[in-house]
Design a protein around this motif. Structure first.
Motif, PDB file in Angstrom:
ATOM      1  N   ILE A 141       0.835  -1.211   0.000  1.00  0.00           N
ATOM      2  CA  ILE A 141       0.000   0.000   0.000  1.00  0.00           C
ATOM      3  C   ILE A 141       0.863   1.252   0.000  1.00  0.00           C
ATOM      4  N   HIS A 142       1.934   1.256   0.778  1.00  0.00           N
ATOM      5  CA  HIS A 142       2.810   2.426   0.852  1.00  0.00           C
ATOM      6  C   HIS A 142       3.415   2.749  -0.509  1.00  0.00           C
ATOM      7  N   ASN A 143       3.925   1.724  -1.202  1.00  0.00           N
ATOM      8  CA  ASN A 143       4.530   1.972  -2.511  1.00  0.00           C
ATOM      9  C   ASN A 143       3.493   2.409  -3.533  1.00  0.00           C
ATOM     10  N   ALA A 144       2.277   1.892  -3.430  1.00  0.00           N
ATOM     11  CA  ALA A 144       1.226   2.336  -4.348  1.00  0.00           C
ATOM     12  C   ALA A 144       0.908   3.807  -4.128  1.00  0.00           C
ATOM     13  N   GLU A 145       1.008   4.286  -2.890  1.00  0.00           N
ATOM     14  CA  GLU A 145       0.675   5.675  -2.578  1.00  0.00           C
ATOM     15  C   GLU A 145       1.790   6.651  -2.956  1.00  0.00           C
ATOM     16  N   VAL A 146       3.044   6.226  -2.864  1.00  0.00           N
ATOM     17  CA  VAL A 146       4.143   7.181  -3.074  1.00  0.00           C
ATOM     18  C   VAL A 146       4.780   7.074  -4.450  1.00  0.00           C
ATOM     19  N   ILE A 212      -0.482  10.844   2.116  1.00  0.00           N
ATOM     20  CA  ILE A 212      -1.840  10.436   2.469  1.00  0.00           C
ATOM     21  C   ILE A 212      -1.965  10.147   3.959  1.00  0.00           C
ATOM     22  N   PHE A 213      -0.914   9.595   4.554  1.00  0.00           N
ATOM     23  CA  PHE A 213      -0.934   9.296   5.997  1.00  0.00           C
ATOM     24  C   PHE A 213      -1.170  10.564   6.803  1.00  0.00           C
ATOM     25  N   TYR A 214      -0.487  11.659   6.421  1.00  0.00           N
ATOM     26  CA  TYR A 214      -0.635  12.922   7.167  1.00  0.00           C
ATOM     27  C   TYR A 214      -1.903  13.673   6.772  1.00  0.00           C
ATOM     28  N   LEU A 215      -2.318  13.549   5.515  1.00  0.00           N
ATOM     29  CA  LEU A 215      -3.562  14.204   5.109  1.00  0.00           C
ATOM     30  C   LEU A 215      -4.752  13.626   5.864  1.00  0.00           C
ATOM     31  N   ARG A 216      -4.712  12.363   6.169  1.00  0.00           N
ATOM     32  CA  ARG A 216      -5.796  11.765   6.948  1.00  0.00           C
ATOM     33  C   ARG A 216      -5.838  12.306   8.374  1.00  0.00           C
ATOM     34  N   ARG A 217      -4.738  12.945   8.805  1.00  0.00           N
ATOM     35  CA  ARG A 217      -4.685  13.570  10.121  1.00  0.00           C
ATOM     36  C   ARG A 217      -4.764  15.091  10.034  1.00  0.00           C
ATOM     37  N   ALA A 384       4.760 -10.484 -10.769  1.00  0.00           N
ATOM     38  CA  ALA A 384       5.243  -9.119 -10.568  1.00  0.00           C
ATOM     39  C   ALA A 384       4.162  -8.078 -10.829  1.00  0.00           C
ATOM     40  N   CYS A 385       3.116  -8.454 -11.554  1.00  0.00           N
ATOM     41  CA  CYS A 385       2.040  -7.511 -11.862  1.00  0.00           C
ATOM     42  C   CYS A 385       1.029  -7.380 -10.728  1.00  0.00           C
ATOM     43  N   THR A 386       1.003  -8.334  -9.805  1.00  0.00           N
ATOM     44  CA  THR A 386      -0.061  -8.361  -8.804  1.00  0.00           C
ATOM     45  C   THR A 386       0.064  -7.325  -7.687  1.00  0.00           C
ATOM     46  N   PRO A 387       1.275  -6.953  -7.204  1.00  0.00           N
ATOM     47  CA  PRO A 387       1.324  -5.998  -6.079  1.00  0.00           C
ATOM     48  C   PRO A 387       0.715  -4.642  -6.401  1.00  0.00           C
ATOM     49  N   ALA A 388       0.958  -4.113  -7.598  1.00  0.00           N
ATOM     50  CA  ALA A 388       0.401  -2.804  -7.949  1.00  0.00           C
ATOM     51  C   ALA A 388      -1.123  -2.857  -7.968  1.00  0.00           C
ATOM     52  N   TYR A 389      -1.682  -3.912  -8.534  1.00  0.00           N
ATOM     53  CA  TYR A 389      -3.131  -4.072  -8.521  1.00  0.00           C
ATOM     54  C   TYR A 389      -3.669  -4.132  -7.095  1.00  0.00           C
ATOM     55  N   MET A 390      -2.955  -4.828  -6.216  1.00  0.00           N
ATOM     56  CA  MET A 390      -3.384  -4.922  -4.819  1.00  0.00           C
ATOM     57  C   MET A 390      -3.417  -3.543  -4.164  1.00  0.00           C
ATOM     58  N   GLY A 391      -2.443  -2.706  -4.503  1.00  0.00           N
ATOM     59  CA  GLY A 391      -2.363  -1.382  -3.895  1.00  0.00           C
ATOM     60  C   GLY A 391      -3.361  -0.394  -4.456  1.00  0.00           C
ATOM     61  N   GLU A 392      -3.960  -0.708  -5.595  1.00  0.00           N
ATOM     62  CA  GLU A 392      -4.887   0.218  -6.250  1.00  0.00           C
ATOM     63  C   GLU A 392      -6.355  -0.131  -6.055  1.00  0.00           C
ATOM     64  N   THR A 457      -4.112   7.728 -11.608  1.00  0.00           N
ATOM     65  CA  THR A 457      -3.924   8.034 -10.199  1.00  0.00           C
ATOM     66  C   THR A 457      -4.590   6.937  -9.373  1.00  0.00           C
ATOM     67  N   LEU A 458      -4.281   6.910  -8.072  1.00  0.00           N
ATOM     68  CA  LEU A 458      -4.908   5.919  -7.203  1.00  0.00           C
ATOM     69  C   LEU A 458      -6.433   6.048  -7.239  1.00  0.00           C
ATOM     70  N   ARG A 459      -6.917   7.273  -7.253  1.00  0.00           N
ATOM     71  CA  ARG A 459      -8.358   7.513  -7.259  1.00  0.00           C
ATOM     72  C   ARG A 459      -8.983   6.970  -8.547  1.00  0.00           C
TER      73      ARG A 459
END
Length: 488
Positions: A141-146, A212-217, A384-392, A457-459
């Motif tokens: 999730i962290h790598n998908a966000e940054v 995103i971690f800080y925006l949620r706060r 190798a394609c699956t982690p990005a999909y998991m993060g999105e 984008t993630l959204r």
């Protein structure tokens, strides 16, 4: 100030001609990406070594090869994934990396200090599994966000590439091991783990928290600082502002919906990712290990031969090829190519095992060995394609729990295969036939349901996953349009 609204003071600051001190910017540039590469290559590589031991590569350790020894690491991963999901939204990612590294270090120290003690080694494997499960949810999730929108695939894929490298190291070490050496196999395993843990500790400070971690706060100042550290060195203040505003929109959309709404819209993405990610468990399993050992011995007359080395290196090479091209060709294309080839090769092995006489023939077992090597190459492309999909795939608030649940189910598949598979030609035939059909049917389903999210984008990617069907592939004009978007 509500998340998602522009801060006028911030806008004046980032929209002006001023920018952060150039020395600070240069030292921070790409440091998170460097951290992702190193962390993936050390923490997940050691996890891959532990995983390989669980799946049959425990030949010269002096430890009884029991079912408990095989599945305890996977149980640890399940425990770690649950803990990681519960903690994800509450603590900075630096804590995840530090805690996982500490558990890896404990695992490795036990391997060095008690290499022939069965109970101690089982305990070490539980500890190591918890560490991998704990970091897997956060890392994906962290790598998908940054990660930049046009490179999210390759930075998330480091997880599977690291696991592939670790599996290769353990398989090659175990298959080529000389029992006459004065040092034990588990001791070398532990020494490598200690070295990896030291490297992981050394690069901890390179990690940059997701904005995103800080925006949620509602901490926009820290979010803005983190966003700057994630930007490309060519980025302008306006690029940074636009990237931060996109993250604000993502957070705002996530927190203004009810949990019930998030759970409902997560159903379709969850089914897609359950089908996609759980196929990873079939790409490296106990039957595949026993097949390559038996076929190599039948073909070459010895376990100490080149096919096993090539077999493991090809999977890692497959992940590297995927990393290099997935954000250009599109993740869906590579995933479908990998799946259809995996299905065909596994059905080919089933065809050979359907006749018992073939298992006694060096020629046919040589064909099985070749098919196994090719299978690992295409498995590397797919996994190798699956982690990005998991993060999105999932809404923001339920994402850690959805990712953790899928990771847990993936481990359960490994455990079920370990416990139920019996070594006989008929069992191999049934396993390869059944899994080959599963891979083929899954490929056809994913072909019409899995979205192509490269450049999004993630959204945007999250919205795309909610469609029931999606047959599109990579848009060849996407990169041209991307040039007008902010640098990340």
């Amino acid at each position: 100030m509500a998340v998602g609204q522009s801060n006028p003071d911030m806008f004046i600051e980032v929209g002006s001609n001023t920018r952060p001190d150039s020395k600070l910017q240069n030292c921070c540039v790409n440091r998170q990406r460097l951290h992702s590469i190193i962390t993936g290559m050390v923490i997940f590589s050691y996890g891959g070594m532990d995983m390989a031991q669980s799946l049959g590569w425990n030949l010269y350790t002096g430890i009884a090869d029991t079912q408990q020894f095989s599945f305890c690491w996977f149980i640890g991963v399940i425990i770690g994934a649950i803990l990681g999901a519960a903690a994800f939204s509450h603590v900075p990612k630096l804590f995840f990396y530090a805690f996982a590294t500490l558990l890896q270090l404990i695992d490795a120290i036990i391997c060095v200090s008690a290499p022939y003690n069965y109970d101690a080694m089982v305990a070490a494997r539980y500890i190591g599994g918890i560490g991998i499960g704990f970091i897997s949810v956060a890392f994906i999730i962290h790598n998908a966000e940054v990660a930049p929108n046009d490179a999210r695939g390759k930075w998330c894929a480091v997880e599977q590439s690291g696991l592939g490298l670790g599996i290769a190291v353990q398989v090659i070490m175990d298959s080529m091991w000389n029992p006459a050496l004065p040092i034990g196999n588990n001791q070398v395993h532990g020494i490598i783990g200690i070295a990896f843990a030291i490297v992981a500790i050394a690069v901890l400070m390179l990690s940059v928290e997701s904005p995103i971690f800080y925006l949620r706060r509602n901490d926009c100042d820290k979010a803005s600082d983190c966003q700057w550290q994630l930007m490309d060195k060519r980025a302008t203040p306006r690029d940074q502002h636009e990237a931060l505003e996109e993250n604000k929109s993502y957070v705002s959309e996530g927190i203004h919906e009810t949990i019930g709404h998030d759970l409902v819209v997560a159903i379709v993405p969850f089914i897609k990712m359950l089908l996609c990610r759980c196929l990873v468990a079939f790409s490296f399993s106990m039957p595949l290990t026993q097949t390559i050992i038996a076929s190599s011995e039948a073909w070459k007359g010895t376990l100490y031969s080149w096919p096993i080395i090539v077999w493991r290196i090809l999977r890692w090479i497959g992940t590297l090829i995927s990393i290099l091209v997935m954000d250009k060709l599109g993740r869906k294309l590579l995933a479908m190519l990998g799946l259809v080839c995996m299905a065909g090769l596994m059905l080919g092995m089933a065809g050979i095992y359907s006749n018992y006489a073939n298992t006694q023939s060096p020629y046919y077992m040589g064909q099985v060995c070749r098919l196994s090597m090719a299978f690992q190459m295409f498995a590397g492309l797919f996994v190798a394609c699956t982690p990005a999909y998991m993060g999105e795939a999932f809404p923001m608030r339920v994402k850690p729990f959805c990712v953790a649940l899928i990771v847990c189910i993936e481990q359960l598949i490994h455990i079920i295969v370990i416990v139920t598979f019996k070594k006989s030609p008929d069992s191999f035939y049934k396993y390869y036939l059944g899994v080959g059909i599963i891979l083929l049917i899954s490929m056809l389903i994913l072909l019409v349901t899995l979205p192509e999210t490269t450049m999004m984008t993630l959204r945007e990617a999250g919205h795309r996953f909610r469609r029931l069907h999606d047959i599109t592939f990579q848009d060849p004009l996407a990169r041209i349009r991307q040039r007008g978007k902010p640098f990340n």
